[in-house]
Design an enzyme around this catalytic site. Structure first.
Site, PDB file in Angstrom:
ATOM      1  N   LYS A   1       0.788  -1.163   0.097  1.00  0.00           N
ATOM      2  CA  LYS A   1      -0.064   0.295  -0.095  1.00  0.00           C
ATOM      3  C   LYS A   1       1.030   1.104  -0.063  1.00  0.00           C
ATOM      4  O   LYS A   1       1.811   1.143   0.425  1.00  0.00           O
ATOM      5  CB  LYS A   1      -1.032   0.069   1.299  1.00  0.00           C
ATOM      6  N   GLY A  42     -20.582   7.018   2.695  1.00  0.00           N
ATOM      7  CA  GLY A  42     -19.300   7.129   1.791  1.00  0.00           C
ATOM      8  C   GLY A  42     -19.912   7.425   0.262  1.00  0.00           C
ATOM      9  O   GLY A  42     -20.682   6.508  -0.235  1.00  0.00           O
ATOM     10  N   GLY A  80     -17.506   7.884  -2.613  1.00  0.00           N
ATOM     11  CA  GLY A  80     -16.325   8.157  -3.377  1.00  0.00           C
ATOM     12  C   GLY A  80     -16.391   6.796  -4.144  1.00  0.00           C
ATOM     13  O   GLY A  80     -17.395   6.238  -4.628  1.00  0.00           O
ATOM     14  N   ASN A  81     -15.427   6.476  -4.562  1.00  0.00           N
ATOM     15  CA  ASN A  81     -14.762   5.302  -5.620  1.00  0.00           C
ATOM     16  C   ASN A  81     -15.833   4.055  -5.316  1.00  0.00           C
ATOM     17  O   ASN A  81     -16.479   3.439  -6.227  1.00  0.00           O
ATOM     18  CB  ASN A  81     -13.366   4.608  -5.578  1.00  0.00           C
ATOM     19  N   ALA A  82     -15.999   3.847  -4.277  1.00  0.00           N
ATOM     20  CA  ALA A  82     -16.796   2.754  -3.764  1.00  0.00           C
ATOM     21  C   ALA A  82     -18.411   3.091  -3.626  1.00  0.00           C
ATOM     22  O   ALA A  82     -19.295   2.518  -3.963  1.00  0.00           O
ATOM     23  CB  ALA A  82     -16.302   1.852  -2.637  1.00  0.00           C
ATOM     24  N   GLY A  83     -18.841   3.916  -2.705  1.00  0.00           N
ATOM     25  CA  GLY A  83     -19.998   4.164  -2.165  1.00  0.00           C
ATOM     26  C   GLY A  83     -20.836   4.653  -3.407  1.00  0.00           C
ATOM     27  O   GLY A  83     -22.112   4.466  -3.370  1.00  0.00           O
TER      28      GLY A  83
HETATM   29  N1  GLU Z   1      -7.505   0.265  -3.163  1.00  0.00           N
HETATM   30  C1  GLU Z   1      -8.007  -0.568  -3.446  1.00  0.00           C
HETATM   31  C2  GLU Z   1      -8.308  -1.532  -2.149  1.00  0.00           C
HETATM   32  O1  GLU Z   1      -7.994  -1.383  -1.192  1.00  0.00           O
HETATM   33  C3  GLU Z   1      -7.827  -1.412  -4.545  1.00  0.00           C
HETATM   34  C4  GLU Z   1      -6.285  -1.871  -4.566  1.00  0.00           C
HETATM   35  C5  GLU Z   1      -5.930  -2.528  -6.060  1.00  0.00           C
HETATM   36  O2  GLU Z   1      -6.643  -2.609  -7.078  1.00  0.00           O
HETATM   37  O3  GLU Z   1      -4.715  -2.884  -6.171  1.00  0.00           O
HETATM   38  O4  GLU Z   1      -8.590  -2.927  -2.263  1.00  0.00           O
END
Ligand code: GLU
Length: 421
Positions: A102, A214, A216-219
């Site tokens: 990460k 949320g 964002g990208n997920a919510g």
């Molecule tokens: N950031 C996303 C996660 O926490 C995606 C990670 C990725 O696609 O490598 O799963």
């Protein structure tokens, strides 16, 4: 308890449950490598500003390090370590051939111009490019990072190594090697798991009330996808507050308001409420799609949801998870619920290597199969150990990690730290 301590607690508990080899637990209780850098970035007004940045490479037991990069003012080493560790477990839960990593940069994207964000992203790549690569460590988007940033990332890396290397990063726009279905993948994967769970328990989407924290990208995509599957979305929030309506909200209208005016509450639907109130509303499904540490010892007694779907990483603390499960709430844990994102990242990476791109149906069919198989494997462990779903998910991952470690032998997982600050 810090986020990383919380992750270690989940690991220790599940390891005990399955009587895991101590050496495997010890090996996975430390990241393999930690890189800390300072990024000097020229701001629009001519000043030089310095940004703290990290890349933690947790484990490559099962394949290259994999995991997103977040841009957020409160990013710190503890958080990035926790998130990197979770990635190792997430990839093992869904059985994709990656380890975990990460990254994070301490910055506030809301206060930065497009040009500043591009220069920051390129500086970050310049600082870490020697320790990443398509076969070594593959970043992706996370909180407040976008496909555009991944395009800059890919471009800068390709420039530095003098080769076109789209597979160095995932979550790219389609035009520069992205995969169809990647943008919606985290939410879509969660929706497949929820659908399967509902089917097994004879529940019907059209009478199921959903609250989503949320946007964002997920919510945002969770709201759209679940709405289109006829769930009733009664509450939605972003970092500035939420909206609630017993009769249901229209995610499209909220998205429009958010795009035009910057907040969910700018939409004149429903009643404005705070994020704290939103979490405590009566509902069937609470989708946690914001960030870590949202359901904790402080508010766990007020949570009324029957099911929690964790699209964020680490939104429920270990204590709250235990309490809620004892009191009948089913918590579908992050390392399963949000693994659709990294799964389609894997598909994107495969397509980059093949130089051949799949239609959306192919991506979604493959994603659905991965999510349902992973859920069923976890349910099997849950029954075997009579545990929470989170513990069973960790057991499912440990089982694969332990086998990989034994097969590779004691040289696997060399531990070393790189501090460059
Ligand atoms: N950031 C996303 C996660 O926490 C995606 C990670 C990725 O696609 O490598 O799963």
């Amino acid at each position: 308890m810090s986020f990383y301590e919380n992750t270690l607690k989940n690991m220790n508990k599940s390891a005990k449950l399955m009587n895991l080899d101590q050496e495997t637990l010890d090996t996975l209780s430390h990241p393999q490598k930690t890189l800390m850098v300072n990024l000097p970035v020229r701001m629009d007004d001519g000043r030089m500003e310095y940004f703290e940045a990290y890349r933690v490479q947790h484990s490559e037991l099962r394949g290259p390090f994999k995991g997103g990069v977040r841009y957020f003012p409160q990013v710190d080493l503890d958080e990035v370590k926790a998130l990197a560790t979770e990635m190792t477990f997430k990839c093992a839960v869904v059985g994709i051939p990656y380890g975990g990593g990460k990254g994070g940069v301490c910055c506030n994207t809301k206060e930065m111009s497009e040009g500043e964000l591009e220069r920051l992203t390129r500086k970050y790549v310049q600082a870490i490019y020697q320790v990443i690569g398509p076969e070594h460590d593959i970043p992706a988007p996370d909180m407040y990072t976008t496909p555009q940033m991944m395009a800059w990332f890919m471009d800068e890396y390709s420039r530095l190594v003098s080769q076109y290397r789209p597979g160095v990063v995932t979550g790219k726009p389609i035009e520069v090697g992205g995969s169809l279905g990647r943008g919606t993948a985290t939410a879509q994967g969660g929706a497949y798991v929820l659908e399967e769970y509902m089917k097994n328990n004879n529940m019907d989407a059209s009478t199921t009330k959903v609250v989503i924290q949320g946007f964002g990208n997920a919510g945002k995509y969770a709201a759209e996808i679940l709405h289109s599957m006829s769930y009733i979305i009664t509450g939605i929030s972003d970092s500035k507050g939420g909206l609630y309506s017993e009769g249901g909200l229209d995610p499209q209208c909220i998205d429009k308001a958010k795009q035009e005016k910057g907040t969910v509450q700018a939409c004149n639907l429903g009643t404005p409420i705070t994020n704290e109130e939103l979490l405590e509303k009566s509902c069937d499904v609470l989708v946690l799609a914001a960030m870590e540490n949202q359901v904790t010892e402080e508010n766990m007694k007020n949570i009324k949801a029957k099911i929690i779907l964790e699209l964020a990483n680490g939104p429920t603390t270990a204590e709250a998870d235990e309490y809620l499960t004892k009191n009948g709430t089913v918590v579908i844990p992050d390392i399963l619920a949000n693994a659709g994102g990294v799964t389609v990242s894997y598909f994107e990476w495969l397509q980059n290597h093949l130089m051949y791109y799949w239609p959306l149906e192919e991506v979604q069919t493959k994603l659905k199969r991965v999510m349902i198989e992973s859920l069923n494997r976890i349910l099997g462990f849950q029954q075997k150990y009579n545990s929470t779903m989170r513990m069973a998910a960790y057991v499912s991952a440990f089982d694969r990690l332990d086998k990989a470690k034994k097969l590779r032998g004691s040289g696997a997982h060399l531990r070393c730290k790189v501090y460059n600050k």
